[in-house]
Scaffold this active site. Structure first.
Site, PDB file in Angstrom:
ATOM      1  N   TRP A  81      23.424  34.313  26.662  1.00 28.21           N
ATOM      2  CA  TRP A  81      24.379  33.541  25.881  1.00 28.21           C
ATOM      3  C   TRP A  81      25.305  32.790  26.833  1.00 28.21           C
ATOM      4  O   TRP A  81      25.841  33.368  27.776  1.00 28.21           O
ATOM      5  CB  TRP A  81      25.190  34.465  24.983  1.00 28.21           C
ATOM      6  CG  TRP A  81      26.212  33.739  24.162  1.00 28.21           C
ATOM      7  CD1 TRP A  81      27.546  33.634  24.413  1.00 28.21           C
ATOM      8  CD2 TRP A  81      25.959  33.004  22.960  1.00 28.21           C
ATOM      9  NE1 TRP A  81      28.161  32.888  23.441  1.00 28.21           N
ATOM     10  CE2 TRP A  81      27.212  32.484  22.534  1.00 28.21           C
ATOM     11  CE3 TRP A  81      24.817  32.735  22.193  1.00 28.21           C
ATOM     12  CZ2 TRP A  81      27.337  31.707  21.381  1.00 28.21           C
ATOM     13  CZ3 TRP A  81      24.952  31.970  21.047  1.00 28.21           C
ATOM     14  CH2 TRP A  81      26.193  31.464  20.644  1.00 28.21           C
ATOM     15  N   ASP A 139      14.058  15.671  28.238  1.00 29.73           N
ATOM     16  CA  ASP A 139      14.547  15.482  26.866  1.00 29.73           C
ATOM     17  C   ASP A 139      16.072  15.551  26.888  1.00 29.73           C
ATOM     18  O   ASP A 139      16.696  16.310  26.145  1.00 29.73           O
ATOM     19  CB  ASP A 139      13.970  16.556  25.950  1.00 29.73           C
ATOM     20  CG  ASP A 139      14.196  16.266  24.462  1.00 29.73           C
ATOM     21  OD1 ASP A 139      14.683  15.162  24.138  1.00 29.73           O
ATOM     22  OD2 ASP A 139      13.912  17.147  23.633  1.00 29.73           O
TER      23      ASP A 139
END
Length: 293
Positions: free
Chosen positions: A100, A202
């Site tokens: 995280w 991307d």
């Protein structure tokens, strides 16, 4: 999140992160994923992870290939990526668990650091354009068959597969194909020779984070060795990054004089992807670009 998936994730994290099998997990669905179900996982001791889940049959090896892309970026030490905690198939699902990343402030220092680090990533090169394996660009397979020449790679591995798919869907017609074919003849002059650059692939505004220490973190890569203008072009596609990013990048790896032209051409690829995924609303931008050149 079903009880079965919750139980399975507990077992996965017990194996991969030493979580107590008897300790309950808090699993909260979060937004932001266009094709994946995404979750924030927390333990009672406040250990945290990010989890993606998708259909293993619909997108074969989607997360295995993402893990490989993250590993390739991580090995460069140029820019941070999240650590992969687990990547497994569970029944009919594929599951990717990442560390995280807490969110920090996107200050000017952050943007300068991001530009500098992306320039360092783009200095990492290879003998040819492409990659040793295929991967995904969003929800569509991405072919990375190697070529020694950027223009050849861009035409045959990027534009033509998407154009063929769009024609098959009735989103482009053969007159549009003829315009693309005229564009191909101009590409050698638009792209002078440059060495292949390791790309995120991307790099739009949804595919990076700012961590607690104001460092950039790249996520959701579609990596290959390509022309660096591909990444830079995508940063402008949905609003653009902040000015210090571009200034820092150009200081460490100067832009070619015609970089704006290169960026317009490179953005044909993600625009074609969006055309094939989301429909006709992207057709006008594509035709405007190819008619200009």
């Amino acid at each position: 999140m079903s009880l079965g998936i919750s139980s399975t994730l507990t077992e996965v994290l017990a194996r991969s992160a030493g979580v107590d099998i008897a300790s309950p997990l808090q699993i909260r669905a979060i937004g932001g994923g266009s094709i994946n179900a995404t979750y924030h996982i927390t333990t009672s001791s406040n250990r945290q992870w990010f989890c993606k889940i998708n259909d293993a049959g619909r997108f074969p090896d989607l997360f295995v290939l993402e893990r490989q892309g993250l590993a390739l970026l991580e090995a460069t030490n140029a820019i941070r990526v999240p650590r992969v905690i687990a990547c497994e198939n569970i029944d009919q699902d594929q599951v990717l668990v990442l560390e995280w990343i807490g969110e920090g402030l996107r200050t000017n220092v952050f943007w300068q650091r991001f530009g500098e680090q992306l320039a360092a990533l783009h200095r990492i090169t290879a003998p040819s354009f492409g990659l040793e394996h295929q991967n995904y660009m969003g929800a569509l397979p991405q072919s990375n068959t190697r070529s020694p020449d950027w223009v050849d790679f861009f035409i045959h591995q990027r534009l033509q597969p998407q154009i063929s798919l769009a024609i098959g869907k009735g989103l482009l017609d053969h007159r549009d194909l003829q315009q693309f074919q005229r564009l191909y003849k101009a590409l050698d002059n638009i792209f002078p020779k440059e060495p292949p650059a390791l790309l995120h692939g991307d790099l739009w505004s949804g595919n990076f984070l700012c961590d607690e220490h104001n460092h950039p973190v790249l996520i959701d890569p579609a990596v290959y060795y390509g022309h660096r203008s591909v990444d830079l072009a995508m940063t402008t596609l949905f609003g653009g990054f902040e000015r210090p990013f571009y200034e820092a990048y150009a200081h460490h790896y100067p832009f070619p004089e015609n970089h704006r032209e290169q960026w317009e051409i490179c953005n044909l690829y993600p625009l074609l992807i969006h055309l094939n995924l989301f429909g006709q609303s992207y057709r006008g931008n594509i035709l405007h670009t190819i008619q200009r050149f």
